[in-house]
Write a protein that holds these residues in place. Structure first.
Motif, mmCIF file in Angstrom:
data_model
loop_
_atom_site.group_PDB
_atom_site.id
_atom_site.type_symbol
_atom_site.label_atom_id
_atom_site.label_comp_id
_atom_site.label_asym_id
_atom_site.label_seq_id
_atom_site.Cartn_x
_atom_site.Cartn_y
_atom_site.Cartn_z
ATOM 1 N N LEU A 52 38.604 -51.121 70.861
ATOM 2 C CA LEU A 52 39.627 -52.113 71.189
ATOM 3 C C LEU A 52 40.337 -51.815 72.504
ATOM 4 C CD1 LEU A 52 41.306 -52.407 67.672
ATOM 5 C CD2 LEU A 52 39.772 -54.079 68.723
ATOM 6 N N ALA A 53 40.619 -50.542 72.746
ATOM 7 C CA ALA A 53 41.424 -50.193 73.918
ATOM 8 C C ALA A 53 41.199 -48.733 74.280
ATOM 9 C CB ALA A 53 42.907 -50.436 73.639
ATOM 10 N N GLU A 54 41.540 -48.402 75.502
ATOM 11 C CA GLU A 54 41.502 -47.021 75.976
ATOM 12 C C GLU A 54 42.930 -46.522 76.142
ATOM 13 O OE1 GLU A 54 39.902 -44.401 79.830
ATOM 14 O OE2 GLU A 54 39.527 -46.565 79.709
ATOM 15 N N LEU A 55 43.166 -45.267 75.782
ATOM 16 C CA LEU A 55 44.478 -44.647 75.971
ATOM 17 C C LEU A 55 44.437 -43.756 77.204
ATOM 18 C CD1 LEU A 55 45.327 -43.655 72.285
ATOM 19 C CD2 LEU A 55 46.214 -45.593 73.572
ATOM 20 N N ASP A 56 45.408 -43.932 78.092
ATOM 21 C CA ASP A 56 45.391 -43.165 79.336
ATOM 22 C C ASP A 56 46.155 -41.853 79.186
ATOM 23 O OD1 ASP A 56 48.114 -43.786 79.590
ATOM 24 O OD2 ASP A 56 47.931 -44.601 81.616
ATOM 25 N N GLN A 57 46.313 -41.136 80.283
ATOM 26 C CA GLN A 57 46.930 -39.812 80.269
ATOM 27 C C GLN A 57 48.359 -39.843 79.734
ATOM 28 O OE1 GLN A 57 45.743 -36.873 80.718
ATOM 29 N NE2 GLN A 57 47.622 -35.670 80.887
ATOM 30 N N ASP A 58 49.075 -40.919 79.977
ATOM 31 C CA ASP A 58 50.462 -41.033 79.518
ATOM 32 C C ASP A 58 50.588 -41.667 78.139
ATOM 33 O OD1 ASP A 58 51.931 -39.863 81.670
ATOM 34 O OD2 ASP A 58 51.538 -41.638 82.887
ATOM 35 N N GLY A 59 49.449 -41.958 77.497
ATOM 36 C CA GLY A 59 49.494 -42.528 76.158
ATOM 37 C C GLY A 59 49.633 -44.033 76.113
ATOM 38 N N PHE A 60 49.440 -44.707 77.243
ATOM 39 C CA PHE A 60 49.491 -46.166 77.262
ATOM 40 C C PHE A 60 48.101 -46.735 76.983
ATOM 41 C CE2 PHE A 60 53.304 -45.095 79.595
ATOM 42 C CZ PHE A 60 54.217 -46.038 79.152
ATOM 43 N N LYS A 78 46.599 -47.695 85.221
ATOM 44 C CA LYS A 78 46.080 -46.702 84.279
ATOM 45 C C LYS A 78 46.015 -45.331 84.944
ATOM 46 C CE LYS A 78 42.396 -47.961 82.070
ATOM 47 N NZ LYS A 78 40.954 -48.234 81.786
ATOM 48 N N MET A 79 46.497 -44.321 84.225
ATOM 49 C CA MET A 79 46.410 -42.938 84.698
ATOM 50 C C MET A 79 45.220 -42.278 84.003
ATOM 51 S SD MET A 79 47.712 -40.306 86.381
ATOM 52 C CE MET A 79 47.706 -38.507 86.338
ATOM 53 N N PRO A 80 44.155 -41.933 84.734
ATOM 54 C CA PRO A 80 42.971 -41.341 84.089
ATOM 55 C C PRO A 80 43.330 -40.082 83.299
ATOM 56 C CG PRO A 80 42.511 -41.908 86.373
ATOM 57 C CD PRO A 80 43.994 -42.062 86.189
ATOM 58 N N ARG A 81 42.667 -39.907 82.177
ATOM 59 C CA ARG A 81 42.926 -38.740 81.349
ATOM 60 C C ARG A 81 42.349 -37.488 82.000
ATOM 61 N NH1 ARG A 81 45.278 -39.459 76.790
ATOM 62 N NH2 ARG A 81 44.807 -37.301 76.234
ATOM 63 N N LEU A 82 43.072 -36.387 81.849
ATOM 64 C CA LEU A 82 42.626 -35.120 82.407
ATOM 65 C C LEU A 82 41.645 -34.412 81.482
ATOM 66 C CD1 LEU A 82 46.014 -33.773 83.839
ATOM 67 C CD2 LEU A 82 44.193 -35.002 85.043
ATOM 68 N N ARG A 83 41.751 -34.667 80.195
ATOM 69 C CA ARG A 83 40.827 -34.057 79.239
ATOM 70 C C ARG A 83 40.742 -34.919 77.993
ATOM 71 N NH1 ARG A 83 43.850 -30.544 75.616
ATOM 72 N NH2 ARG A 83 46.047 -30.603 76.187
ATOM 73 N N ASP A 176 53.827 -40.900 87.499
ATOM 74 C CA ASP A 176 54.890 -40.789 88.500
ATOM 75 C C ASP A 176 54.864 -39.440 89.211
ATOM 76 O OD1 ASP A 176 55.971 -43.321 87.807
ATOM 77 O OD2 ASP A 176 57.009 -42.411 86.107
ATOM 78 N N LEU A 177 54.486 -38.394 88.481
ATOM 79 C CA LEU A 177 54.577 -37.040 89.017
ATOM 80 C C LEU A 177 53.337 -36.617 89.795
ATOM 81 C CD1 LEU A 177 56.247 -35.295 85.957
ATOM 82 C CD2 LEU A 177 57.340 -36.146 88.028
ATOM 83 N N ALA A 178 52.177 -37.206 89.467
ATOM 84 C CA ALA A 178 50.942 -36.808 90.151
ATOM 85 C C ALA A 178 51.030 -37.005 91.665
ATOM 86 C CB ALA A 178 49.750 -37.559 89.571
#
Length: 280
Positions: A52-60, A78-83, A176-178
């Motif tokens: 249904l959906a993908e969750l990004d690094q920040d949980g969105f 979207k913030m790509p996931r680091l792991r 925001d921090l990256a």
């Protein structure tokens, strides 16, 4: 050596639970868990298994089907996931988070890559979720795959305490921090803790302490303590603890020592007063 012994303990516990057919039990979802009827595209495509959906690094969440965009998407970038890889999926009549334990950041320590390869974090989270399956403050684990190291956990819709702080204008999210080079800034935790404390965090302290004590009573002590791992359910406002890959598990080596560390962490993050020696 303790990591190897811990892996043995949590893997054995997980396999025993599977052999005992613990996952054949179907406890009711927590009140804030999403159901298939909540998903707009189900009216068109039906409730069959799919992503249904993908969750990004920040949980969105970011929906795959256009009809689901208003339901899932709460920001545009979207913030790509680091792991790892996290998706929201329909699976056997439930809406689940599918968590696949693959990938570590390139700059992660060699030990993290090794433990990930051996499945330590997967088995650790599986063992913790199986112990906590009856708690109203932890989303239910529905299934797990040993070969692909994948967990399926009820999807709870809401926002984390970190999201709540970010809504007040604080730069605490990875996206925001990256760009500022502050993803791994040692001062990041301090800023986040202060923002939580000054922004009404005391309203959640009593419930957080109840959740912590309930988890500890079942021999689980999360060590990855942060605002992003406490979720506020959208329907009821109830709090849920998520993410147990680094939890200490009673019966594994150094549990009492790690329980004390866990108490120190929750005291620092949430302003609690749990005993520093890991006692009750």
């Amino acid at each position: 050596m303790s990591a190897a012994a811990r892996l043995f303990a949590v893997r054995l516990e997980t396999v025993k639970a599977l052999l005992a057919r613990r996952l054949d039990e179907n406890p009711l979802p927590v009140p804030d868990a999403v159901t298939p009827s909540d998903i707009p595209s189900v009216a068109e495509l039906g409730p069959g298994d799919r992503v249904l959906a993908e969750l990004d690094q920040d949980g969105f969440a970011f929906a795959l089907h256009p009809a689901d965009v208003p339901f899932f998407n709460r920001r545009s970038e979207k913030m790509p996931r680091l792991r790892y890889r996290l998706h929201v999926v329909l699976r056997r009549g439930y809406v689940c988070v599918r968590k696949r334990f693959i990938g570590q950041p390139r700059n992660a320590p060699a030990s993290a890559h090794l433990y990930s390869l051996l499945g330590l974090f997967f088995y650790n989270e599986a063992a913790a979720l199986l112990r906590l399956r009856d708690l109203p403050s932890v989303p239910r684990i529905r299934d797990l795959h040993l070969t692909t190291r994948t967990l399926f956990i009820d999807y709870v819709r809401g926002q984390t305490l970190q999201h709540q702080v970010a809504e007040r204008g604080q730069k605490v999210l990875d996206i925001d921090l990256a760009p500022l080079g502050q993803l791994f800034d040692p001062e990041r935790d301090r800023r986040e803790i202060e923002a939580f404390a000054s922004g009404g965090g005391e309203a959640h302290r009593g419930r957080i302490e109840e959740i912590v004590r309930a988890m500890n009573a079942r021999g689980v002590a999360p060590l990855d303590v942060k605002l992003g791992n406490v979720l506020i359910g959208e329907k009821t406002g109830a709090l849920y603890w998520v993410d147990f890959e680094r939890a200490a598990i009673e019966g594994a080596p150094r549990y009492r020592e790690q329980l004390a560390e866990h108490h120190d962490l929750v005291n620092r993050w949430f302003g609690l007063s749990l005993p520093g020696d890991g006692g009750a």
